[in-house]
Design a protein around this motif. Structure first.
Motif, PDB file in Angstrom:
ATOM      1  N   SER A 357       0.851  -1.181   0.000  1.00  0.00           N
ATOM      2  CA  SER A 357       0.000   0.000   0.000  1.00  0.00           C
ATOM      3  C   SER A 357       0.891   1.236   0.000  1.00  0.00           C
ATOM      4  N   GLU A 359       0.451   4.405   0.661  1.00  0.00           N
ATOM      5  CA  GLU A 359       0.262   5.643   1.420  1.00  0.00           C
ATOM      6  C   GLU A 359       0.962   5.669   2.764  1.00  0.00           C
ATOM      7  N   PHE A 360       1.591   4.552   3.154  1.00  0.00           N
ATOM      8  CA  PHE A 360       2.060   4.492   4.534  1.00  0.00           C
ATOM      9  C   PHE A 360       3.307   5.330   4.757  1.00  0.00           C
ATOM     10  N   PRO A 361       3.310   6.148   5.791  1.00  0.00           N
ATOM     11  CA  PRO A 361       4.498   6.972   6.026  1.00  0.00           C
ATOM     12  C   PRO A 361       5.634   6.121   6.575  1.00  0.00           C
ATOM     13  N   LEU A 362       6.844   6.567   6.372  1.00  0.00           N
ATOM     14  CA  LEU A 362       8.026   5.838   6.791  1.00  0.00           C
ATOM     15  C   LEU A 362       8.109   5.778   8.311  1.00  0.00           C
TER      16      LEU A 362
END
Lengths: 373, 373
Positions: A357, A359-362
């Motif tokens: 996915s 959209e996940f931020p680091l």
């Protein structure tokens, strides 16, 4: 106080045998060989292969990749050894492959999650370039690996990690010796639970994909070094032994039932970008038994073996073509990752694809965890 | 021939210490405790948690799930021990959780890939039901686990696997004892490389998702058994100790900085579907240090500890409320899987989600591998 205490013993793991060893009675090896040991406990070894698909070292993109990886490796918790290689890969494309080794999985995890490599790897732009990138992460418990070297003075691969020694062994020179050198083989037959199947074609271009490696996937890195050899032995390698090696590799690539899923013929590169007389193959098998079947039966492996013995007899301690390998029988469940790679790259053809996915931020070091309400 | 040879030694792993133990000098435990050992080599332990989200044992769906799992466990290479539990889960939903244990990762891999469970799990219908399913697969090298039991005669969890014994220990009864019992702690500080972050909300309904667990994720299963206790001790447990335990769990759930990512309060079920006086919590922490911080500092854990000591002093060898735990500090990289689960289930809130391409056919035992051209 014991004035003769001597150095602490080298680290090793062994289990009381439930499965008989393969060594013939009264076996005496035809030639001396060596294995790698460390002076400190190394319960887990890590080897990561970082690939750039579509550019070798004749290409600016290839130089840039090597330059960045080297830079990132110098950050905290970077690998304790690494090598730069190139190949024409399993898809027929030029590739640059950087091999990195850690003897601490904690250091590896810290680098893998916290380094600038991670930021670059996670960037959404990564699968959109005109090259592909991949990482094959080998996390190998000590008891699932073995190594063998024909010379105690040449360090390559795992043997370049610090606080290690090459020690003489006698568990060599008979079929089944590699298995006997793997400590876990005393209590586990290391079988593959399934054979990989033939999948339908799936789109991989532009995709960020991962596969979960199957249990007991067997990864061999087997090499030869003749960079410093005297001209006669170098010529013998290039004209005689190399041809035999190539035939053995061709057999593996062209025989579907061999259990060899893919292989890469890697050439080490000097810092100035020129190839060295230092090569290895990375060959990935469904199981150790598949590798053994090839080694025990196929003509070319016997030819390689006989050639090595003959050369050792001719040159004795002046034999300066070095052959070696490191072998890992991996626990299943960890990921090999492929970004914008061709559909027949590495493990991609054989397993379900996991996609990310976007959209996940680091995850960032320092954030406190907090649970959702 | 030595007529007094005795049984072979129990399997254990230990490394020369590079990191000092936590034990105070001249430590004497306040109460005897026991740990689990096996008579054969067990280099890797496997505990799989299989969850049904949305139905407990009051629900036909819950009964069906238990019945099927039990059936599939009886197939070749099934777990050597398993338990049926229920809970109100971390999302507030009724759930059935089946815990299964293997002492051979090869047997686990064979069952996981080749059993009827696998066919059912892979079915495209699975994420489309009105319940969710998940599997949290704990593959734990022996040197990353420890166990402790207050009684040598009660078998639960890992201790139900065959060819094992509960042996007396003295590495208990001081803060840091659990870490000292983990063999790898002698050479590795088991730190978490990152703290999990707070993600944006993402859709999980109807999705087949997986997450890669972070390095040194720490999974505790900590339980109490008073099913056979005399009435006085049972009443003391239910009226005094349980309240203290609940307060400790509430603290973990309600304190974001505790490092506890989620916990489940599991009640074991009898075969007739009635709850037993046998409960445990599954608590997942970012790191062992987070678990230790709670245990070392928080009032309720001290209260639990003092209560256990006081009861032992009162009842001595007639103490029949048993407390125990099994603790795993996991290597990173393997998958926890969640099918059609709520977004705050398990590890889902904390990590990138990997999704599955639906078209891939099930790998089947017996197919020969073949490489694409």
């Amino acid at each position: 106080m014991d004035g003769n205490a001597g150095p602490p013993p080298l680290f090793h793991v062994s289990y009381p045998r439930r499965i008989p060893a393969r060594a013939p009675e009264n076996h005496v090896p035809a030639a001396p060989r060596f294995s790698l040991r460390w002076r400190h406990a190394v319960p887990t070894l890590v080897s990561d292969y970082f690939g750039l698909q579509g550019a070798g070292q004749a290409d600016a993109k290839g130089h840039e990749f090597v330059s960045r990886m080297s830079q990132w490796f110098s950050e905290p918790n970077g690998p304790s050894a690494y090598e730069i290689t190139t190949c024409i890969d399993e898809t027929g494309r030029p590739a640059t492959v950087v091999l990195a080794y850690w003897t601490s999985p904690s250091a590896h995890a810290a680098w893998s999650t916290g380094s600038s490599w991670r930021v670059w790897w996670e960037d959404a732009a990564r699968p959109t370039e005109d090259v592909g990138y991949w990482r094959e992460h080998l996390m190998c418990p000590y008891d699932r690996h073995e190594t063998i070297y024909s010379d105690p003075n040449y360090r390559v691969g795992l043997a370049r990690t610090p606080n290690s020694e090459l020690v003489p062994i006698t568990t060599n020179g008979y079929f089944g010796a590699a298995r006997d050198r793997i400590p876990l083989s005393a209590v586990d037959d290391l079988q593959a639970p399934v054979r990989p199947s033939t999948p339908p074609a799936r789109r991989t271009a532009g995709a960020r994909l991962a596969v979960t490696i199957p249990h007991n996937l067997t990864v061999l890195r087997s090499g030869q070094f003749w960079h410093n050899s005297d001209p006669e032995q170098a010529a013998d390698y290039e004209q005689n032994l190399r041809v035999k090696l190539d035939r053995g590799m061709d057999y593996l690539e062209q025989t579907p039932d061999s259990g060899c899923l893919y292989l890469r013929r890697l050439t080490n590169m000097s810092e100035d970008g020129t190839p060295r007389r230092e090569t290895s193959i990375q060959a990935v098998f469904t199981s150790l038994a598949d590798l053994e079947s090839w080694a025990a039966v196929h003509e070319t492996h016997l030819a390689i073996y006989r050639h090595a013995i003959a050369m050792k007899r001719r040159y004795g301690e002046h034999r300066d073509v070095v052959t070696w390998h490191e072998l890992f029988v991996l626990p299943g469940g960890t990921l090999f990752e492929y970004l914008n790679c061709a559909e027949n790259t590495g493990m991609l053809p054989y397993l379900p694809h996991l996609g990310r996915s976007p959209e996940f931020p680091l995850p960032h070091v320092g954030n406190t965890g907090s649970r959702p309400s």
